[in-house]
Design an enzyme around this catalytic site. Structure first.
Site, PDB file in Angstrom:
ATOM      1  N   ALA A  30      41.453  46.549  39.569  1.00 13.08           N
ATOM      2  CA  ALA A  30      40.394  45.633  40.009  1.00 13.08           C
ATOM      3  C   ALA A  30      39.455  45.373  38.840  1.00 13.08           C
ATOM      4  CB  ALA A  30      39.602  46.242  41.164  1.00 13.08           C
TER       5      ALA A  30
ATOM      6  N   THR B 223      35.609  50.243  48.229  1.00 11.74           N
ATOM      7  CA  THR B 223      34.258  50.690  47.887  1.00 11.74           C
ATOM      8  C   THR B 223      33.314  50.643  49.088  1.00 11.74           C
ATOM      9  OG1 THR B 223      32.323  50.035  46.583  1.00 11.74           O
ATOM     10  CG2 THR B 223      33.862  48.296  47.119  1.00 11.74           C
ATOM     11  N   ASP B 224      32.253  51.436  49.020  1.00 12.96           N
ATOM     12  CA  ASP B 224      31.221  51.378  50.066  1.00 12.96           C
ATOM     13  C   ASP B 224      30.392  50.087  49.974  1.00 12.96           C
ATOM     14  OD1 ASP B 224      29.758  51.970  47.759  1.00 12.96           O
ATOM     15  OD2 ASP B 224      28.814  53.779  48.560  1.00 12.96           O
ATOM     16  N   GLU B 225      30.487  49.386  48.834  1.00 11.86           N
ATOM     17  CA  GLU B 225      29.633  48.198  48.649  1.00 11.86           C
ATOM     18  C   GLU B 225      29.976  47.078  49.620  1.00 11.86           C
ATOM     19  OE1 GLU B 225      28.744  46.913  44.740  1.00 11.86           O
ATOM     20  OE2 GLU B 225      28.660  48.943  43.938  1.00 11.86           O
TER      21      GLU B 225
ATOM     22  N   TYR C 105      31.286  40.907  43.182  1.00 13.42           N
ATOM     23  CA  TYR C 105      32.222  42.055  43.168  1.00 13.42           C
ATOM     24  C   TYR C 105      32.510  42.536  44.585  1.00 13.42           C
ATOM     25  CZ  TYR C 105      33.623  46.955  43.154  1.00 13.42           C
ATOM     26  OH  TYR C 105      34.261  48.148  43.425  1.00 13.42           O
TER      27      TYR C 105
ATOM     28  N   LYS D  99      35.989  42.530  46.834  1.00 13.70           N
ATOM     29  CA  LYS D  99      36.613  43.748  47.374  1.00 13.70           C
ATOM     30  C   LYS D  99      36.720  43.653  48.906  1.00 13.70           C
ATOM     31  CE  LYS D  99      37.740  47.073  45.604  1.00 13.70           C
ATOM     32  NZ  LYS D  99      39.034  47.499  44.961  1.00 13.70           N
TER      33      LYS D  99
END
Ligand code: NAD
Ligand code: DAU
Length: 352
Positions: free
Chosen positions: A81, A132-134, A158, A162
Site C-alpha cells: 500500500a 488500519t484503524d484510520e 489515505y 484503505k
C-alpha cells in the site's frame, strides 16, 4: 508457501522475518520497491531459500497470474500500500492506484486462482487483508475505543483509499465466497520504520540536531503497537481467524504525540547524551496537518477473546528496543536518507 505483498516495507519486512523465524514456511515476497520498500531490511534472509523475492506491482495482473500458477501459495497476506497520510495529502493519485486498484487487481487474481483449486486446497486457502484503524475516523476524548462494529468515517485520502480496499475485500467474500480475513491495526513502531513517520523521524532528526516538528498542539492521540506484536496478531488470525471476520489489533497504549516525542528524547538523553543539552530543546510546534484526526484508540477484546492474542510489549519496553535499534543500525538509517527522502522532507516541512 504463502504470498506476502509489500514485504519489503516496514511492517511487511518485520512480518516476513518473524514468519520465517516462527514457522519456517517459505514466503514469496512481491514488492514494487517504491521509496518505502527496502531490501536492506531483509538482508538477514540473503541466501535463505525460504525467502523468494519478486520485484513487481500488485496492479500487474499478468505477473500475479504467473506467480499464482508457478508457486501455488496456500495463503496471501496483503500489506502492499501507499501508507503515509502526509504524502496522501500532497499526492492522492498513487493511493487510489495502489490501495484501491491494486487491491482490486489482486483480489481478482486470487479469485481466479482459488476458484480453480481442488476442494481440499480451496477449503484451507486464505486471503488476509492488512488494514488500519484510520478507516473508523476520529474519536472525541471520551468516546469508547473503536470496535469492529464502528461505522467507517475515513477522513484523509489515505484512510479513504484503505476503507475502499476493505469494502472490496468484504464484497469479494460476500459475493464470490472468497475466504478473506481483515485486520484493522493501530499505529505500529519498531525496527525498519521509514523516517517519514513520527517516531523514526524524531529519532533521526534528534540525532542530527535538527528540529523535532510536532504538528499543531501535539495533543493528538494514537494507540501504539510494537510491530512484532502486529506480526504475531496476523499469524494468529491467519491460523485461527473466522473467515469473513474482521479483527481490530491494538496495544492498549494511547498516548498524545507530544508525550511520545518527550519519551524518545528522554531515552536518547540516557543512551546517547548530547553535550549541548536535552534533545527536548529541539521540539518545535509547526503548522498542523490538514484534516488531522484527533484521536484513535483500538478495542482489541475480540482478537484477545476469540484467538487468545495479547501484545508482548508495553510502550515502555517497545520504545526502548526501538531507540536502541536505531542507535545500533546507523548504516540502515543513512542509506534510507537518499535524495528522494530529502526532497520529501523539503516538500512536507519547508512551508510549515
Ligand atoms: P510501508 O509504506 O512501509 O510499506 C509499503 C510497501 O508496499 C513498500 O515496501 C512498497 O514498496 C510496497 N508497495 C507499494 N506500492 C506497491 C505496489 N503497487 N505493488 C507492490 N508493492 C507495493 O507501509 P507499512 O507501514 O509497512 O504498512 C503496511 C500495511 O499495513 C499497509 O497496508 C498499511 O495500510 C497497513 N497499516 C500500517 C500501519 C502503520 O502504523 N504503519 C498500521 C496499520 C495498518
Ligand atoms: O493508525 C494507523 C496508521 O498509523 C497507519 O494506517 C498509517 O499507515 C501510519 O502511517 C500511521 O498514520 P499516522 O498519520 O497516525 O502516523 P504518522 O507517524 O505519520 O503520525 C503520527 C502522529 O504524529 C500524527 O498525529 C501526526 C503526528 N506527526 C507526524 C509527523 C510525521 C507530527 O506531529 N509530526 C510529524 O513530523
Amino acid at each position: 508457501m504463502i504470498l506476502v505483498t509489500g514485504g519489503a516495507g516496514f511492517i511487511g519486512a518485520n512480518f516476513v522475518l518473524d514468519w520465517i523465524a516462527e514457522t519456517g514456511e517459505p514466503v514469496l515476497n512481491l514488492d514494487a520497491l517504491t521509496y518505502a520498500g527496502n531490501l536492506e531490511s531483509l538482508k538477514s534472509l540473503q541466501g535463505d531459500a525460504r525467502h523468494v523475492f519478486v520485484k513487481g506491482d500488485i496492479c500487474d495482473r499478468g505477473l500475479l497470474d504467473r506467480l499464482f500458477a508457478e508457486h501455488r501459495p496456500r495463503a496471501v497476506v496483503h500489506f502492499a500500500a501507499e501508507s503515509h497520510v502526509d504524502r496522501s495529502i500532497h499526492g492522492p493519485g498513487a493511493f487510489v492506484k495502489t490501495n484501491i486498484e491494486g487491491t482490486y487487481t489482486l483480489l481478482e487474481a486470487v479469485r481466479a486462482h482459488w476458484s480453480a483449486l481442488p476442494a481440499g486446497e480451496k477449503e484451507v486457502f486464505r486471503f488476509h487483508h492488512v488494514s488500519t484503524d484510520e478507516v473508523y475516523g476520529s474519536l472525541k476524548p471520551n468516546d469508547p475505543a473503536f470496535t469492529e462494529k464502528n461505522t467507517y468515517e475515513p477522513n484523509s485520502p489515505y484512510s479513504a483509499s484503505k476503507a475502499a480496499s476493505d469494502h472490496l475485500v468484504r464484497a469479494w467474500h460476500h459475493t464470490y465466497g472468497l475466504p478473506v480475513l481483515t485486520t484493522n491495526c493501530s499505529n505500529n513502531y519498531g525496527p525498519y520504520h521509514f523516517p517519514e513517520k513520527l517516531i523514526p523521524l524524531m529519532i533521526v532528526n534528534a540525532l542530527a540536531g535538527k528540529p523535532l516538528p510536532v504538528y499543531g498542539d501535539g495533543m493528538q492521540v494514537r494507540d501504539w503497537l510494537y510491530v512484532k506484536d502486529h506480526a504475531s496478531a496476523i499469524r494468529a488470525v491467519l491460523a485461527k481467524g473466522r473467515v469473513g471476520e474482521t479483527y481490530n489489533v491494538g496495544g492498549w497504549n494511547e498516548r498524545p504525540n507530544i508525550e511520545i516525542v518527550r519519551s524518545v528524547c528522554a531515552l536518547l538523553d540516557e543512551m546517547r547524551p548530547d553535550p549541548a543539552g536535552s534533545y527536548s530543546r529541539l521540539i518545535t510546534h509547526v503548522t498542523d496537518r490538514p484534516g488531522h484526526d484527533r484521536r484513535y484508540a483500538i478495542d482489541a477484546r475480540k482478537i484477545e477473546r476469540e484467538l487468545g492474542w495479547r501484545p508482548a510489549e508495553t510502550f515502555e519496553t517497545g520504545i526502548r528496543k526501538t531507540v536502541r535499534w536505531y542507535l545500533d543500525n546507523a548504516d540502515w538509517v543513512a542509506h534510507v536518507q537518499s535524495g528522494s527522502y530529502r526532497d520529501w522532507v523539503a516538500t512536507n516541512y519547508a512551508a510549515r
